[in-house]
Every structure is written in C-alpha cells, then in structure tokens.
Design a protein around this motif. Structure first.
Motif: not given
Lengths: 320, 158
Positions: B48-72
């Motif tokens: 429900a927060w806004k995204p800050i950035t996104t990253l992936t890890n090929r070896a782990a076959a994962t995708t991540s998104t960094l979210y933050g509350n409004d202050a962050a």
C-alpha cells in the motif's frame, strides 16, 4: 402474376450470369505481390529457419507461395493486403539490413505474437493448418533467442552514467519539468510517481526493469476485481530503467529510460480500442512519436491481449 | 446396420472438440497475480506504500521491490545517503520470479519469499518475515541487511 412467375427463373439466371461476370472481371484486378530477391535474409541456424519458413515466411518474406485458393479473387486481395502489411512490419528476406539489436527485438516480438496465438493469423491457419506452430517449434525459437548464458558482468561505464543521472536528479529534486504534449494530445500525468506499484517486470529480453504504477482508479478496480474491462479513468504508468548488474549478483535499477502510459477512456480513445497511449523518453521527457500515428504501434503490440482489455500486466493484490 | 461404435460418436466428437480447443493458443485470462499475494500477519502492508526501487537476483531467481512509508519515500527521492529520518519505515519485499505468461522475455513476481522491514528510531530496527503464510523469523544477519536496505538508492523518476 403468371408473367412475373415465369420471369423469375430468367431473373435468377441473369443474376447468376452477372455474378459470374463480376467474379471473372475481379480476377483481372490483381495487385502485384511479387517476390523480389532476398537481399538480406535472416542469418539463423537451420532448425530456426525451418520453423520460420514453415509458419511465417509465406507472408513475412519475399518467398511468398500462394495456394491455388489464395490465387482467386477476392481471397487474392486479402492475401495481397496481408503480405504487404506483413512484409512492411517484418521481412525475413531483408531483416539482416537492420542493426542486430533491432533484428533481435523483432524476433522477440514475433515469438510473443506466436505464443499468444496472434500469429500466424488464426484466419490464415484455418486454411493453412500446416503453418501452425507446435510447442516444439516455439521452444526452438525461444532457445535460439534466449540461450543459457552467464550472468552479465558489471558495466563500469553504464554505472558511471547512471550515477551521474541519479546525482543530477537528486540535486534537482522537486523541480517540475516542462513536458511537451504527446503527439496525440495527451498531457504528461505529473503525479504518477505518487501512485502505487501494481507490478514489476524483469525484462531480460531487452535488459530493462520496470515498475508499473497504477492510479487510484486502477488500484480500486484491482481490489474489486473489475479489471476486464478496466474502468474509465484507469491510468497505468510503466517506468523502465536499464538493468545494472553489480558485483554481488544483484541487478539494480540503473539509468532511467522512459515512462509509458495507458489511459482508459472508452469514448475518447475509441479509435485506439479505448486506451490513450503515450510515452516520454529520457530525463528530458521527450514525447515519443513523429505524429499521432505512433499509436498504431501501441495498439498493434497490445492486440494479442485484446481479450484482457489490451493489458499485459498481472496486477498484485492487496494494494489498499 | 447399427454399428456399435456409433454410440460412441458423441464422445468422440466431444474429445475432438476438446483436442481442437487445446490446440488453440490462448493468452492466460485477465487475473490478478494471486500467487504473489502477501499472506500472514505483517506489521504494515508495504504494497500500500509507494515503491522506491526494484532489483533482481539472477542466481537466486528472485525479484524485490523496496517500498517506504511517506517519510521514507520523501527522503529517498530527495536525498543521497542512508540517514533516513526517524519514523521512516522501509520494506524490502522479495518474490521468487516466474515467467510472465503474457510475455516471453519477462519475469514477474511469483511466490513471496521474504518481507524485511527496517524501522528508523533511535536505532534502526530489523525484522524479517518468511514462509507461507509469512511469519516473523529470526535472523543473524540483521546488521548487514539493515546496511544493504538503507543503501538501496531510489530509482530515478524524473
């Protein structure tokens, strides 16, 4: 009454004769298809060529071979129109003229159109069933385009450029850019960065990563499962960054490349299937497209998912 | 002349129809990405927060998104560095990647793997949630994870 009744067969006979004459005359109206020499044919392994020849070449090359029933007008006219359009978009006899990256992009698009059942055209397959792509055929194309490869190495030059872009952006934060209208009249939706992320995509085909943002209307529609069709007022912003591999095995969002929008308004954008499309590229947010005709590209690419209201994204749940 | 096989005709016809149906290549129907939903009890809903950035890890076959509350988010998008103001909460959501059913050449979030929170107070606090449903788990790497998460810089959004 008796006169009319006895003249009926004669009228029918005349109609049949007229019809035949029109049909015969139509045979003389023959827009040329022609097979000019293949000047720059795709260079690919034989098994890849075999699949493309069997399923694509008849329209997408200079080696068109019409079946007898395609030679008869009006079928011939449809064939001539389809071949012309097909060659203008992708011509395997001339593709090698293009830069390697563009060739690859076209092939990826072709595989996607095939995977989604949009190509070969279903109407074509109905009469030419031999052209159907089997799962094995698709696998041949996919392995060719995406062979197993080692993880990409960090690129120092790209990193420096991305760092520079980031530093400029941070220093200028809060400054509003003057952004020109898209050639189809769409104004840049300034507020998209405050929307929620409805999904992300790792596009290993073109080394970009994306966040798809959705406005409040989109987020509400997802929560209420009203996404086919999406309600008017829905807006998506798809932002793309260069993939930036680091030394730890992570791939980060590098330089900002572009942001693309889909704006739902079934009446206003009826001519582009209910969606207004726009794209701004680079840090100066330059509008994409020479004129309003650029939207034909957008509609063409989204057509394979027309049964999903032209939307590719599978949105995340629980955004509220 | 009533051949016994005739009574199987409807079944054969249905079978052929089904086969013909399978032969059609149809895109997966419009749906939400149900497998990627965050289940379990989390202290905040990062989606429900806004995204800050996104990253992936090929070896782990994962995708991540960094979210933050409004202050962050306000901090990450305006300041270089890792000195988030007190009250900021960051959440790094990591999913297993799965093939995008609509686009050969793309991967999208699949099953959630972890949700990591970093809350900024007098000291940054770390918490990680794993499993299905997601439940708080112990971590012996909280120091390095705090450092990693705080140093993920915002994706450039002009």
């Amino acid at each position: 009454m008796t006169i009319e009744r006895s003249s009926l067969p004669r009228v029918l006979f005349s109609l049949v004769i007229i019809g035949l004459l029109v049909f015969l005359a139509a045979q003389f109206v023959r827009p040329a298809i022609g097979n000019p020499p293949a000047t720059a044919e795709l260079a690919a392994p034989p098994e890849v060529k075999r699949v493309l020849r069997n399923s694509c070449y008849n329209c997408h090359s200079n080696e068109t071979q019409l079946a007898w029933f395609d030679q008869v007008a009006p079928a011939y006219w449809i064939a001539a129109r389809d071949v012309k359009m097909a060659r203008s978009h992708l011509n395997f006899s001339e593709i090698a003229k293009l830069p390697a990256a563009q060739q690859k992009g076209l092939l990826w698009e072709a595989v996607n159109q095939a995977q989604l059942g949009a190509m070969p055209l279903p109407s074509y397959l109905a009469l030419h069933p031999h052209a159907r792509l089997s799962d094995a055929d698709l696998a041949v194309l996919k392995n060719y385009l995406n062979p197993p490869s080692p993880a990409p190495a960090p690129d120092d030059k790209a990193k420096t450029a991305a760092d520079e872009q980031y530093n400029h952006w941070i220093q200028a934060s809060g400054t509003k850019l003057e952004v020109q209208l898209s050639p189809n009249g769409i104004a840049y939706p300034q507020d998209w960065k405050n929307w929620k992320a409805i999904s992300t995509t790792d596009r290993f085909d073109n080394h970009t990563m994306r966040i798809i943002f959705g406005n409040d209307v989109a987020v509400r529609a997802i929560a209420e499962h009203r996404i086919n069709p999406w309600p008017d007022g829905t807006i998506f912003a798809k932002s793309a960054w260069q993939q930036q591999p680091d030394a730890d095995g992570n791939t980060r969002a590098g330089a900002f490349l572009q942001v693309e929008f889909m704006i739902k308004d079934s009446a206003k954008y009826a001519s582009t299937r209910g969606w207004g499309y726009a794209r701004w590229r680079g840090m100066d947010l330059k509008p994409y497209g020479k004129d309003a005709g650029f939207t034909a590209e957008c509609v063409g690419c989204h057509n394979p998912v027309r049964h999903n209201d032209y939307v590719y994204t599978f949105p995340l749940e629980g955004l509220q | 002349m009533n051949a016994p096989w005739k009574k199987y005709l409807p079944a054969i016809a249905c079978g052929l129809l089904v086969l013909a149906g399978c032969n059609e290549r149809k895109p997966e129907a419009a749906a939400t990405n149900h497998v990627a939903a965050l289940t379990g009890q989390l202290p905040y809903n990062p989606l429900a927060w806004k995204p800050i950035t996104t990253l992936t890890n090929r070896a782990a076959a994962t995708t991540s998104t960094l979210y933050g509350n409004d202050a962050a988010v306000a901090y990450a998008r305006s300041t270089a560095g890792a000195a988030y103001p007190a009250g900021s909460v960051l959440a790094l959501v990591t999913w297993a990647e799965r093939d995008d059913p609509h686009w050969f050449g793309a991967k999208i979030p699949g099953k959630p793997q972890t949700v990591e929170f970093v809350s900024i107070g007098a000291q940054p606090q770390y918490a990680v949630y794993r499993g299905s449903p997601l439940a708080q788990a112990a971590s012996d790497q909280s120091g390095s994870r705090i450092d990693f998460i705080l140093h993920l810089r915002a994706a450039v959004i002009p």
